[in-house]
Design an enzyme around this catalytic site. Structure first.
Site, short mmCIF file in Angstrom:
data_model
loop_
_atom_site.label_atom_id
_atom_site.label_comp_id
_atom_site.label_asym_id
_atom_site.label_seq_id
_atom_site.Cartn_x
_atom_site.Cartn_y
_atom_site.Cartn_z
N ASP A 177 0.86 -1.18 0.00
CA ASP A 177 0.00 0.00 0.00
C ASP A 177 0.90 1.23 0.00
O ASP A 177 2.07 1.16 0.37
CB ASP A 177 -0.89 -0.03 1.24
CG ASP A 177 -1.78 1.20 1.34
OD1 ASP A 177 -2.40 1.56 0.33
OD2 ASP A 177 -1.84 1.80 2.43
N ASP A 183 -0.15 5.04 1.00
CA ASP A 183 -0.34 5.94 2.14
C ASP A 183 -0.26 5.17 3.45
O ASP A 183 -1.01 4.23 3.69
CB ASP A 183 -1.71 6.63 2.04
CG ASP A 183 -1.81 7.52 0.81
OD1 ASP A 183 -1.01 8.47 0.71
OD2 ASP A 183 -2.67 7.27 -0.04
#
Length: 253
Positions: free
Chosen positions: A20, A22
């Site tokens: 991922d 963020d």
């Protein structure tokens, strides 16, 4: 004398890693949370609903990892607010789900101009070690800004592929907890999901990795809340770390 770090044994069974963006690679989750707080608190005030948005727990449970529209809808529904969806071009405001999402986008963009983009050093070390070990990596994100942010942060060159919000919209991919983003990333890396690891800090993302049949799902618990690690495991994490740098081990001579 110890040499360069190597991926820990936990990662040595996989052929690729999907991370991922963020909260895992870039330190932008706090900017997203603050922007959501501004947008949601305005909507709650208009509705006369209290208390204000909790930028830690409610962000983690309802918003983190989801697309803007899905995150806005999930939080508002959790608070019992039934706003109309609205039109895709709704201006920033409080009257529709899309207006609230547009206000969040406006606030996030302003904060990004002010605060800039930082990366998590432990993740950068992991990405470099995986590159040196010839393990290809990809990044995924619900954010349409992700590729630009990764480039600005100087880490885009460590990634073989990026599947961000713009790509998701172009391909018609549903957002997390659907595994479509992760599966597309694995496809671009040329590996089956069972041969890849997912590294995620969001509950929706961990659930997506599990639903997608990935061989290893690692949760990143940066909040260290009273239930945060357990929540990640409950949503499908095989292991939980405080920082991806913990997935490194010292090399030999």
């Amino acid at each position: 004398m110890a040499g360069a770090p190597f991926p820990a044994p936990l990662l040595r069974s996989v052929r690729a890693v999907v991370l991922d963006t963020d909260g895992v690679i870039t330190d932008t989750a706090r900017l997203h949370a603050a922007a959501w707080k501004g947008a949601f608190d305005a909507a709650l005030a208009v509705a006369g609903a209290a208390p204000p948005f909790d930028a830690v727990e409610e962000y983690r449970r309802h918003v983190d990892g989801r697309s803007r529209e899905d995150g806005a809808a999930a939080f508002l529904a959790a608070r019992g607010l039934s706003l109309p969806l609205g039109a895709p071009d709704d201006p920033p405001g409080t009257g529709t789900v899309r207006a609230v999402a547009a206000r969040k986008e406006e606030l996030f963009t302003a904060r990004l101009r002010t605060d800039g983009v930082a990366v998590w050093p432990g993740t950068v070390r992991l990405l470099k070690a995986l590159r040196d070990a010839a393990v290809p990596c990809a990044a995924v994100s619900a954010s349409r800004h992700a590729t630009e942010l990764l480039d600005t942060a100087g880490v885009l060159g460590l990634l073989r592929a990026v599947v961000d919000g713009r790509e998701a919209a172009r391909l018609g991919l549903p957002g997390k907890p659907d595994p479509a983003l992760f599966l597309e990333a694995a496809h671009r890396l040329g590996v089956a999901a069972r041969d890849a690891a997912v590294v995620e800090d969001a509950l929706a993302g961990v659930e997506a990795g599990r639903r997608g049949g990935f061989g290893l799902v690692i949760g990143v618990d940066r909040t260290a809340g009273p239930t945060s690690a357990a929540d990640l495991r409950r949503h499908g994490a095989d292991a939980v770390v405080g920082d991806p740098g913990e997935l490194l081990t010292a090399g030999g001579d």
